[in-house]
Design a protein around this motif. Structure first.
Motif, mmCIF file in Angstrom:
data_model
loop_
_atom_site.group_PDB
_atom_site.id
_atom_site.type_symbol
_atom_site.label_atom_id
_atom_site.label_comp_id
_atom_site.label_asym_id
_atom_site.label_seq_id
_atom_site.Cartn_x
_atom_site.Cartn_y
_atom_site.Cartn_z
ATOM 1 N N THR A 256 0.822 -1.209 0.000
ATOM 2 C CA THR A 256 0.000 0.000 0.000
ATOM 3 C C THR A 256 0.858 1.261 0.000
ATOM 4 O O THR A 256 0.478 2.285 -0.570
ATOM 5 C CB THR A 256 -0.928 0.020 1.226
ATOM 6 O OG1 THR A 256 -0.170 -0.241 2.408
ATOM 7 C CG2 THR A 256 -2.029 -1.008 1.108
ATOM 8 N N ILE A 259 2.050 1.814 -3.544
ATOM 9 C CA ILE A 259 0.969 2.404 -4.341
ATOM 10 C C ILE A 259 0.872 3.899 -4.059
ATOM 11 O O ILE A 259 0.727 4.717 -4.977
ATOM 12 C CB ILE A 259 -0.363 1.696 -4.035
ATOM 13 C CG1 ILE A 259 -0.300 0.233 -4.483
ATOM 14 C CG2 ILE A 259 -1.528 2.407 -4.716
ATOM 15 C CD1 ILE A 259 -1.439 -0.618 -3.968
ATOM 16 N N ASP A 263 1.331 7.125 -6.607
ATOM 17 C CA ASP A 263 0.289 8.141 -6.767
ATOM 18 C C ASP A 263 0.843 9.556 -6.628
ATOM 19 O O ASP A 263 0.375 10.478 -7.294
ATOM 20 C CB ASP A 263 -0.824 7.926 -5.735
ATOM 21 C CG ASP A 263 -1.690 6.717 -6.040
ATOM 22 O OD1 ASP A 263 -1.646 6.242 -7.194
ATOM 23 O OD2 ASP A 263 -2.388 6.246 -5.126
ATOM 24 N N ASP A 447 -8.871 -2.523 -3.975
ATOM 25 C CA ASP A 447 -7.842 -2.021 -4.891
ATOM 26 C C ASP A 447 -6.648 -1.426 -4.167
ATOM 27 O O ASP A 447 -5.510 -1.535 -4.636
ATOM 28 C CB ASP A 447 -8.442 -0.959 -5.826
ATOM 29 C CG ASP A 447 -9.351 -1.559 -6.876
ATOM 30 O OD1 ASP A 447 -9.270 -2.786 -7.077
ATOM 31 O OD2 ASP A 447 -10.140 -0.819 -7.479
ATOM 32 N N TYR A 448 -6.869 -0.791 -3.024
ATOM 33 C CA TYR A 448 -5.763 -0.137 -2.319
ATOM 34 C C TYR A 448 -5.182 -1.017 -1.222
ATOM 35 O O TYR A 448 -3.977 -1.215 -1.132
ATOM 36 C CB TYR A 448 -6.230 1.191 -1.718
ATOM 37 C CG TYR A 448 -5.123 1.945 -1.013
ATOM 38 C CD1 TYR A 448 -5.035 1.965 0.379
ATOM 39 C CD2 TYR A 448 -4.137 2.597 -1.733
ATOM 40 C CE1 TYR A 448 -4.018 2.632 1.024
ATOM 41 C CE2 TYR A 448 -3.119 3.279 -1.094
ATOM 42 C CZ TYR A 448 -3.066 3.293 0.278
ATOM 43 O OH TYR A 448 -2.035 3.953 0.911
ATOM 44 N N TRP A 449 -6.045 -1.581 -0.355
ATOM 45 C CA TRP A 449 -5.568 -2.329 0.804
ATOM 46 C C TRP A 449 -5.171 -3.758 0.473
ATOM 47 O O TRP A 449 -4.579 -4.438 1.291
ATOM 48 C CB TRP A 449 -6.655 -2.352 1.895
ATOM 49 C CG TRP A 449 -6.999 -0.998 2.408
ATOM 50 C CD1 TRP A 449 -8.158 -0.300 2.225
ATOM 51 C CD2 TRP A 449 -6.169 -0.123 3.179
ATOM 52 N NE1 TRP A 449 -8.099 0.926 2.822
ATOM 53 C CE2 TRP A 449 -6.885 1.060 3.422
ATOM 54 C CE3 TRP A 449 -4.866 -0.238 3.692
ATOM 55 C CZ2 TRP A 449 -6.362 2.127 4.148
ATOM 56 C CZ3 TRP A 449 -4.341 0.822 4.412
ATOM 57 C CH2 TRP A 449 -5.087 1.985 4.635
#
Length: 528
Positions: A256, A259, A263, A447-449
């Motif tokens: 995470t 990611i 971003d 999608d994120y975690w």
């Protein structure tokens, strides 16, 4: 060998090298060793004897390193506690380990004080700020009760209790000996990343867990441990530290965090050319995100797969392998890599028979990096260590080239944002709510975690609840990352012929078409 002996050697060889940097605080290896011997001597002066346990709940700071190495040096057993736990959870670990000392950060003073009765076995409270009736950490670190040297220990003497949970929901203390810690340290340098003297190793993840473990090989090599300020993870703050300190190695990040880095990174905004290795694990990461990370930050990512019972690590995927497999379009980039040099790992069936490549079964491992057993829990130890092999509870397979693929988690552990969440623990809290007949907690794709905690609740007939009620009740009893992110209600839960809730049947509908059964999507699995 006492693991603290590596610090003594570094202080002798690289005494003027910075041992750690944390904001404006910076100390050399000579100064670091002095404080460690004083804290260790101060703890022994309280009446602690070799083998006694010292727990700590601290935000990331040099005090974590000083506490860990003071315990090593004095022959004590350190019990790191996740700073995100609820005070009741902290109390359970303190009491289960038999910790006589609790070192704590001011951030946790109020919560701990409110639950003081839950810590009957703690004899000394050591705070980083003054508090009535408590010892002050800095008084220990500058006191006169100094050890003359690191004490002798047997290789099998325990030095660290790493608390991890299981299907019972109650945390268990994986017991590491000095031999375990030494094997982890040496083999990290041999396989994962050869840290060099003077290299800057950045800590951006909790040092009570993976990042703090990586500090051991860094200290053994006289590297500088740069510790990010406590608080929410900030990619831009991370980038700025990499540029300012010329960071060579990031000790540990969860997917995470990778990611979030992707971003927020603006090409050309920071000079990250010093980076040689970024260690990640603890959760799955999508292959496309991994590919983007390598394209953005370079071929610096190293994956590990292990667990608290076999710390850093059972298998690994090197930075070179990442780059080569991605370039070739090889599906093995979605594996957990190959077995580490000094580790044996196998796939076995339910009767512990060895399975050939391509067949699915439980992952078992053995080697010096495996724990001695669970603290004061011979039954769980016998079950997990049967036949001399650590039974990981993870389901996987090896391919013909020896690459390990994780397929499922037999213990139903949910890995959300790099944190392990154990369903039974959350279920026990939910079923305490009057009017709840039954519930199942499982991980669903996010999608994120990677995985999100999801609760399926069966109310008693005639009772109704809202999603918010369930989540707020969990928040009052558990760490924030353990509370459900979503809740659904069912009149009946699917049961097997033996009356057991069919957890997999409930979970299956969320994972259909994902390509994986843990972590979501097409992912390159990693677990810490």
């Amino acid at each position: 060998m006492n693991v603290a002996s590596f610090l003594e050697k570094s202080a002798r060889q690289w005494g003027e090298n910075p041992a750690y940097i944390h904001g404006a605080e910076q100390r050399t290896y000579t100064e670091f060793l002095d404080r460690v011997l004083r804290v260790g001597g101060g703890l022994r002066a309280l009446g602690l004897a070799p083998g006694d346990r010292v727990a700590f709940v601290l935000q990331n700071s040099p005090r974590i390193l000083e506490t860990i190495y003071a315990c090593f040096a004095a022959g004590l057993v350190v019990v790191p506690v996740n700073a995100r736990l609820h005070p009741r959870e902290i109390a359970y670990i303190a009491e289960n380990s038999g910790a006589r000392v609790l070192v704590y950060d001011p951030d946790f003073a109020e919560g701990l004080a409110a639950h003081r009765d839950a810590f009957p076995g703690v004899e000394w409270w050591v705070g980083l700020a003054p508090a009535e009736g408590h010892l002050l950490f800095e008084d220990l670190a500058t006191g006169i009760e100094k050890l003359s040297t690191v004490i002798d220990v047997a290789p099998t003497d325990p030095c660290w209790l790493f608390y991890t949970s299981g299907t019972t929901g109650r945390p268990k203390g994986a017991t590491w000996s000095h031999r375990t810690a030494t094997a982890v340290l040496m083999n990290y340098l041999a396989d994962v990343h050869p840290i060099e003297p003077g290299e800057v190793v950045l800590h951006a993840a909790p040092m009570s867990h993976g990042s703090g473990i990586v500090a051991m090989p860094a200290i053994a090599r006289g590297a500088t441990n740069a510790i990010m300020p406590a608080g929410s993870f900030s990619p831009n703050a991370l980038f700025a530290e990499i540029e300012r300190l010329r960071v060579g190695h990031i000790a540990f990040v969860a997917p995470t965090q990778i990611i979030a880095m992707l971003d927020e990174f603006v090409p050309g905004s920071y000079d990250l050319s010093s980076l040689r290795a970024v260690l990640y694990g603890g959760a799955p990461i999508y292959v496309e995100q991994l590919k983007q990370a390598i394209e953005t930050f370079g071929p610096v990512f190293v994956q590990i797969y292990g667990q608290g019972e076999a710390p850093i690590t059972i298998s690994w995927l090197s930075a070179r392998q990442h780059a080569e497999l991605l370039a070739a379009g090889d599906a093995r980039v979605g594996s957990a890599g190959i077995t580490r040099t000094d580790v044996e790992a196998r796939i076995v069936d339910a009767d512990d028979n060895l399975l050939p490549p391509g067949q699915v079964g439980e992952i078992v491992a053995r080697g010096d990096m495996v724990m001695l057993g669970y603290w004061n829990n011979p039954e769980a130890t016998a079950e997990t260590m049967r036949g001399g092999w650590l039974h990981t509870g993870d389901i996987g397979m090896f391919d013909e080239k020896g690459y390990l693929f994780l397929l499922d988690r037999a213990k139903d552990v949910i890995i959300s944002g790099g944190n392990n969440v154990y369903p039974r623990e959350v279920e026990e809290v939910i079923t305490q709510i009057p009017g709840v007949a039954n519930c199942v907690v499982l991980g669903i794709p996010h999608d994120y975690w990677g995985e999100a905690v999801h609760a399926v609740v069966m109310p008693e007939r005639g009772r109704t609840f809202t999603e918010r009620e369930i989540i707020e009740h969990c928040a009052a009893h558990l760490a924030g990352y353990k509370k459900p992110k979503s809740v659904e209600f069912m009149d009946e839960l699917p049961l097997s012929g033996y009356g057991k809730v069919q957890r997999r049947e409930l979970r299956e509908k969320y994972w259909e078409g994902s390509g994986r059964r843990i972590g979501g999507g097409v992912a390159a699995p990693a677990a810490g």
